[in-house]
Design an enzyme around this catalytic site. Structure first.
Site, PDB file in Angstrom:
ATOM      1  N   LYS A   1       6.896  -0.360   6.853  1.00  0.00           N
ATOM      2  CA  LYS A   1       6.416   0.980   6.513  1.00  0.00           C
ATOM      3  C   LYS A   1       7.628   1.889   6.343  1.00  0.00           C
ATOM      4  O   LYS A   1       8.476   1.976   7.236  1.00  0.00           O
ATOM      5  CB  LYS A   1       5.498   1.512   7.609  1.00  0.00           C
ATOM      6  CG  LYS A   1       4.834   2.840   7.281  1.00  0.00           C
ATOM      7  CD  LYS A   1       3.820   3.206   8.358  1.00  0.00           C
ATOM      8  CE  LYS A   1       3.082   4.484   8.024  1.00  0.00           C
ATOM      9  NZ  LYS A   1       2.051   4.817   9.043  1.00  0.00           N
TER      10      LYS A   1
ATOM     11  N   ASP B   1      -8.827   7.430  14.965  1.00  0.00           N
ATOM     12  CA  ASP B   1      -9.021   7.217  13.522  1.00  0.00           C
ATOM     13  C   ASP B   1      -9.439   5.775  13.221  1.00  0.00           C
ATOM     14  O   ASP B   1      -8.912   5.147  12.301  1.00  0.00           O
ATOM     15  CB  ASP B   1      -7.743   7.573  12.762  1.00  0.00           C
ATOM     16  CG  ASP B   1      -8.011   7.822  11.271  1.00  0.00           C
ATOM     17  OD1 ASP B   1      -9.180   8.091  10.913  1.00  0.00           O
ATOM     18  OD2 ASP B   1      -7.062   7.755  10.471  1.00  0.00           O
TER      19      ASP B   1
ATOM     20  N   GLY C   1       0.567   5.690   0.807  1.00  0.00           N
ATOM     21  CA  GLY C   1      -0.146   6.909   1.132  1.00  0.00           C
ATOM     22  C   GLY C   1       0.630   8.102   0.607  1.00  0.00           C
ATOM     23  O   GLY C   1       1.581   7.944  -0.163  1.00  0.00           O
ATOM     24  N   GLY C   2       0.233   9.287   1.018  1.00  0.00           N
ATOM     25  CA  GLY C   2       0.908  10.476   0.555  1.00  0.00           C
ATOM     26  C   GLY C   2       2.306  10.633   1.131  1.00  0.00           C
ATOM     27  O   GLY C   2       3.159  11.285   0.541  1.00  0.00           O
ATOM     28  N   PHE C   3       2.558  10.019   2.288  1.00  0.00           N
ATOM     29  CA  PHE C   3       3.818  10.240   2.985  1.00  0.00           C
ATOM     30  C   PHE C   3       4.584   8.963   3.277  1.00  0.00           C
ATOM     31  O   PHE C   3       5.664   9.016   3.840  1.00  0.00           O
ATOM     32  CB  PHE C   3       3.550  10.974   4.305  1.00  0.00           C
ATOM     33  CG  PHE C   3       2.699  12.193   4.128  1.00  0.00           C
ATOM     34  CD1 PHE C   3       3.257  13.354   3.649  1.00  0.00           C
ATOM     35  CD2 PHE C   3       1.342  12.162   4.413  1.00  0.00           C
ATOM     36  CE1 PHE C   3       2.483  14.490   3.468  1.00  0.00           C
ATOM     37  CE2 PHE C   3       0.554  13.287   4.232  1.00  0.00           C
ATOM     38  CZ  PHE C   3       1.130  14.457   3.752  1.00  0.00           C
TER      39      PHE C   3
ATOM     40  N   GLY D   1       0.835  -1.205   0.000  1.00  0.00           N
ATOM     41  CA  GLY D   1       0.000   0.000   0.000  1.00  0.00           C
ATOM     42  C   GLY D   1       0.861   1.243   0.000  1.00  0.00           C
ATOM     43  O   GLY D   1       2.067   1.190   0.267  1.00  0.00           O
TER      44      GLY D   1
END
Length: 268
Positions: free
Chosen positions: A95, A194, A75-77, A73
């Protein structure tokens, strides 16, 4: 607190109102939003370079070598890869966050998020929480070695459902696991902030596990109020979206679990 909206127009109006209040509470003006938009676009367009082998050197002279495989996966960062330990042949999720993305950030939000995530997750040990095995850096990246969960997310599981929603039996099983993990978090005075389908990961043992502690908060005591406004808008409770911020506690996580249950059962 439960709101039933039957018409899509009403739902759209409701979510527009929530977004309006959300940005009012954040005190974002138009210029700030435009700058934020360009910043996120820039970040998402930049590729994170992940080496084929990642080496973690320890103080005792030993090394952990991780062989990088397919991407799980992005994400933006950050980006997440499936890796295996070279000697132990055990699978993990790695990660990767490029240092330049948070060291060059003027507001240091990314750095605070990263430090918060590592600080909280390294002390957690529960079968319904994604386990953080290790974290380290090299010249270019920050790495987090996480428990490998090949079943992906409950969001992915829902999308593969033929009927577009899950049965009550399936939903009960997922919620049971999530609530076990959430009870553990709350007993340790942690508000996740979240909880959503994308952060419920299905492990190799079939258990559903809570992931992503980047915006989580640790309270000093069970009666303390938290005043940070964060999370995913559709899962945010009314307490978080009021103009007057009176603070909140663990109840915001309970609301998010209720929203998750509704989505699982209806597909909406």
């Amino acid at each position: 607190k439960t709101i039933f909206l039957s018409q899509s127009r009403k739902r759209a109006s409701f979510h527009t109102h929530r977004l309006k209040i959300y940005f009012e509470n954040l005190k974002c003006n138009l210029n700030e939003l435009i700058l934020l938009h360009h910043f996120f676009n820039f970040m998402t367009q930049q590729q994170i370079i992940v080496p084929e082998k990642v080496v973690c050197s320890h103080e005792d002279g030993t090394n952990d070598v991780y062989i990088c495989h397919e991407k799980l996966g992005q994400g933006g960062f950050s980006v997440v890869h499936h890796v295996t330990h070279q000697n132990k042949k055990k699978s993990y999720a790695m990660k990767v966050i490029a240092k330049e993305r948070y060291l060059n950030s003027s507001n240091k939000i990314l750095l605070q998020k990263l430090e918060n995530e590592i600080k909280i997750q390294k002390n957690l040990d529960h079968p319904n929480i994604v386990k953080l095995k290790d974290s380290f850096t090299d010249e270019h990246n920050q790495y987090m070695i996480l428990e490998y969960c090949p079943g992906k997310t409950t969001y992915d599981y829902l999308k593969k459902s033929e009927k577009g929603h899950l049965t009550e039996l399936e939903t009960r099983k997922i919620l049971k696991d999530i609530l076990h993990g959430l009870l553990y978090l709350h007993n340790n005075k942690i508000i996740h902030h979240d909880l959503k389908l994308e952060n419920f990961i299905i492990g190799s043992d079939g258990r559903v596990k809570i992931a992503d502690f980047g915006v989580s908060s640790v309270l000093k005591n069970f009666n303390e109020k938290c005043y940070s406004i964060c999370g995913t808008t559709n899962y945010m409770s009314p307490e978080l979206l009021q103009k007057e911020n009176k603070g909140h506690g663990f109840e915001v996580d309970i609301w998010a679990v209720g929203v998750s249950a509704f989505i699982l059962l209806t597909g909406q």
